[in-house]
Structure formats: C-alpha cells, structure tokens
Design a protein around this motif. Sequence first.
Motif, mmCIF file in Angstrom:
data_model
loop_
_atom_site.group_PDB
_atom_site.id
_atom_site.type_symbol
_atom_site.label_atom_id
_atom_site.label_comp_id
_atom_site.label_asym_id
_atom_site.label_seq_id
_atom_site.Cartn_x
_atom_site.Cartn_y
_atom_site.Cartn_z
ATOM 1 N N ARG A 1 -7.600 5.088 -4.231
ATOM 2 C CA ARG A 1 -6.976 6.404 -4.127
ATOM 3 C C ARG A 1 -7.032 7.143 -5.452
ATOM 4 O O ARG A 1 -6.799 6.562 -6.516
ATOM 5 C CB ARG A 1 -5.520 6.252 -3.676
ATOM 6 C CG ARG A 1 -5.379 5.779 -2.242
ATOM 7 C CD ARG A 1 -3.942 5.448 -1.930
ATOM 8 N NE ARG A 1 -3.820 4.939 -0.572
ATOM 9 C CZ ARG A 1 -2.880 4.094 -0.182
ATOM 10 N NH1 ARG A 1 -1.990 3.663 -1.039
ATOM 11 N NH2 ARG A 1 -2.835 3.686 1.067
ATOM 12 N N SER B 1 -11.036 7.034 0.194
ATOM 13 C CA SER B 1 -9.864 6.248 0.603
ATOM 14 C C SER B 1 -9.528 6.507 2.073
ATOM 15 O O SER B 1 -9.207 5.588 2.835
ATOM 16 C CB SER B 1 -8.658 6.585 -0.271
ATOM 17 O OG SER B 1 -8.889 6.195 -1.604
ATOM 18 N N GLU C 1 -4.039 5.869 8.062
ATOM 19 C CA GLU C 1 -3.548 4.496 7.974
ATOM 20 C C GLU C 1 -2.691 4.106 9.160
ATOM 21 O O GLU C 1 -2.335 2.942 9.318
ATOM 22 C CB GLU C 1 -2.745 4.328 6.682
ATOM 23 C CG GLU C 1 -3.623 4.362 5.436
ATOM 24 C CD GLU C 1 -2.818 4.119 4.185
ATOM 25 O OE1 GLU C 1 -1.583 4.306 4.239
ATOM 26 O OE2 GLU C 1 -3.404 3.757 3.156
ATOM 27 N N ARG D 1 0.828 -1.214 0.000
ATOM 28 C CA ARG D 1 0.000 0.000 0.000
ATOM 29 C C ARG D 1 0.860 1.261 0.000
ATOM 30 O O ARG D 1 0.523 2.254 -0.644
ATOM 31 C CB ARG D 1 -0.931 -0.012 1.217
ATOM 32 C CG ARG D 1 -2.058 -1.030 1.109
ATOM 33 C CD ARG D 1 -3.129 -0.770 2.146
ATOM 34 N NE ARG D 1 -2.632 -0.871 3.507
ATOM 35 C CZ ARG D 1 -2.605 -2.009 4.192
ATOM 36 N NH1 ARG D 1 -3.031 -3.141 3.634
ATOM 37 N NH2 ARG D 1 -2.155 -2.028 5.436
ATOM 38 N N SER E 1 -9.760 3.777 5.175
ATOM 39 C CA SER E 1 -8.643 3.511 6.080
ATOM 40 C C SER E 1 -9.069 3.657 7.533
ATOM 41 O O SER E 1 -8.682 2.859 8.396
ATOM 42 C CB SER E 1 -7.481 4.456 5.775
ATOM 43 O OG SER E 1 -6.996 4.250 4.464
ATOM 44 N N ASP F 1 -11.235 0.667 8.461
ATOM 45 C CA ASP F 1 -10.393 -0.519 8.672
ATOM 46 C C ASP F 1 -9.727 -0.476 10.034
ATOM 47 O O ASP F 1 -9.616 -1.508 10.715
ATOM 48 C CB ASP F 1 -9.333 -0.608 7.576
ATOM 49 C CG ASP F 1 -9.934 -0.950 6.223
ATOM 50 O OD1 ASP F 1 -11.072 -1.469 6.202
ATOM 51 O OD2 ASP F 1 -9.273 -0.699 5.195
ATOM 52 N N LEU G 1 -4.545 11.010 4.637
ATOM 53 C CA LEU G 1 -4.614 9.578 4.347
ATOM 54 C C LEU G 1 -3.515 8.822 5.081
ATOM 55 O O LEU G 1 -3.754 7.750 5.648
ATOM 56 C CB LEU G 1 -4.502 9.354 2.836
ATOM 57 C CG LEU G 1 -4.496 7.895 2.370
ATOM 58 C CD1 LEU G 1 -5.796 7.220 2.772
ATOM 59 C CD2 LEU G 1 -4.293 7.817 0.854
#
Length: 468
Positions: free
Chosen positions: A416, A432, A312, A237, A436, A439, A308
Amino acid sequence: MTRRLVLSYVLVTALILVLLEVPLAIFFQQRELDRLTVDAERDATVLATIYEDTLERGLTVDSTPADEYAVRTTVRVVVVDEAGFSIVDTGARVDRNFSTRPEIAEALTGNRSVGIRRSETLDTELLYIAVPVASGGTVHGALRLTVDTDEVTARIWKFWIGLMAIAAIILIVMAGVGWIIARSLTRPVRRLQLAADRFSHGDLNPTETDTRAPPELAALETALNEMARRLDGLIGRQRAFVADASHQLRTPLTALRLRLENLQSVAAEGTMDNQLNSAMNSTIDDELSRAIRETERLGSLVGALLQLATAEESADLAATDLREIAHDRVDIWTATADLSNVSLRLVAPSSAVVVLAVPGGLEQVLDNLLDNAIEAAPPDTSVTVSVRSDGSHGQISIADLGAGLGDDDKRRATDRFWRADDGKPGTGLGLSIAQSIVDACHGTLSLTDNAPTGLVARLVIPLAAVSV
C-alpha cells in the motif's frame, strides 16, 4: 458434559440390566417354587398310597412312615379319616377336627389342593399339599403335607442379591469406562472451548492440534485455527491500513492547512494596504489553485482507500470469461494508448476461458495494469495482452517494453502507498487493490522481467470447471 455422558451410559446399562435380570430372577423364583411343589406332591402321593389300605380296612394306623418322613424332611404330615379327624399328625396331637380347613375339605371331595399361606404362629410362609386317600373311587380320608418355604425363599433371595451385586459391579465398571470415554470426547471439546475463549479476548494464537481427538473434532479444531489465523491476518492488515492511511492523509491535509493559512495571512495584509490588492489577488489565486489540487489529491486518496477496503471484502464468485474481458479492456484503453503513441496488441484463443472471479473485479485489475503498462511503455512501442488456459487455470499477461522494475521494487509493488517515482501523481494503491481482488478470486498476481526489457504482469485465476 462429562457427567451427562456418564449418566447416560449408566442409565442405558441399568435399563438393559433390569430388562435382563428381572425376568431371570422371576423365572428362577418360579422354578424353585415349582420344583418344591412337585417334590411335595410326589411325596404326598406316595404317603397316601401307604395309608390307603389301612384306612380302607379300618385298621389301626401306623404313624411310623409319616414320622420317619417328617424327621428326614422337617415336613409336617397330617392324615385324617373320612370325617376330617386327624389320625396321624407329626406336629401336634391327633383326633383334631381338620374338616374346616379348606385344603382338607377339598381333598375329602377327591380333589388335590395346593397353595401357599402365611402362618402367623410360625411367622413364615407355608406350602401345603392335600391329596385324597382313596381306592376304587371311594375317599377314605386325606393326607396333607405342610412345607416351610424358608429354605427356598432364602435361595431365591440369595439369587436376587447375587444378580443385584452383578448389576452393581457392571454399573460401576460401565461408569468407569463411560467416564474414560466421555473424557476422551470432552477433552478436545474443552480445548476448543478454551481456544474460543482466548480468541474472544483477542489472543488469536492457534492451538496445537490434538492427535487423539476424534476426526470430527480434529477437523473443527483445524477450522478454528484457520479462522484464527485469517482473523489475525485481517486485523493486522486493517491496523496497517489505518496506519498507512493516517500517514498518507497527513501530508495533503497539512499542505491544505498551510495553503489556507497563507490565504488568511494575505487577506489580513490586504486589509491594511489597499494598494496591494492586485498582488494579493494574484497570490490568492495561486494559493487557491494549490489548495484545490491538494483537495483533489485528498479526494483521490480517500476514493482509493475506499476502493481498497471494498476490494478486501469477501464476495461471491461468478463465472467470468477472461477472453471477453481482455477484449473489452483493450478496446477501451486503445484511445489512451494512442495518445501516448503506444499500440495495444491482444493475443487470445478462439474459445472462451471461463474462470470464477469477483463480479467486476477483473475489469478493475486490468484497468490498473493497463494504465501502468501504457504509462511505462516508451513511445512507438507496444503493450501485449495475452490470454491463455493451461487446463486448470486461466492466465492474462500484460507485457510492456519500458524500463521495468528492480527485484526489490517488484516485491514491494503491491504494498500500500508504494510508488516507483514519488514525483509522479498517484496514490500508490492501484496494485494493492488489484492484489486484494486477485486474492478474493483465489488467484495470483506476479511481476516478472520482460525480454529484452520491460515488465510482465501475470494474472492467474482457477478455471470455473475445477474451482471449488
């Protein structure tokens, strides 16, 4: 590690054998000596009884009983009178003075004497038993038996050698068994070591599970494989992130460079002809406006990339009330919806719906989804925000009545830099970022068709009471 385990098994076994066999050998040795001594004492007493009457009456001593006993047992028999001179000796001439011998002197006082001494002449250990020859409390002489202990010593040594042989066999067997056990324990450890070495060199392919490994090591191997898979996915990723970011940043940077080059060209032309100042100023203003827009786009894109990357990163989860968040977000976005002539409607239960989520993350997700829904909804329609709980998960659904998305677009929507309409402003990172964050909350984000038209964005997060 295998050698250390085998050595530990052997040392423990050797210690146990020493604790068991040494006392057993000592007991056997003492028992053999005691039995020899008891037998010799009994024989000495019997022989002393035979010579008792002869010495008491002063008669001539018959050496036949002593000789026969010596021939049968190879034991030397010495009988002395009350003065300590030998009158029977199966091993030497008679009439020798034995009164200086401690055991004879002790026996002539009426006491028994037993002991072991070394004979330098015979080069062996000798057991001696001296008993008085007496009757009615009067000592008439003494009798001494001298027994060679070589036979007993040989039996004792044979017993010791037997125990040592048994111990050696047991140690060899334990070393073999210990080696097998140690190998069965260290084999999965070596597999893990090799796997960790591969991981450290960049090969993140998971290892095959060893079904013969102990449960603890099998669990560790599973955890390492899971770590490798997650790390491989994370690296993939990150590589995709860098590639996409490079591609997306190239366009505004190129445009910005062109605008600046145009300004440079216009400025150069203006120095050559002052009559063009008015046209040049107009061109410069136009190019500067475009350059500023490209700079703003670039800043927006960089900000979204940073957002982003932050989304993550793993974060601790905290209890969050979905109903309260939905109520706050609807209040905040109502003004924006009104500008687009779109109404926001909230459907929520009366009780709290508490989930475990990244602090501040769900607010960011709802902001993104509401922004997209309001933009997609036609005028004079509504966007419905629904909150509910199914007992194990909390759900938030945002439904609009817009044009919706095709099946392929719904699958790619969280990629993305993907945008349904490249002509509209935006970075293509909103969904995106939302994916994230979801998740990280161990939840799911799905896009489905709304009836009769439009799109439903559904967010599902495990409830705090059942989450681990």
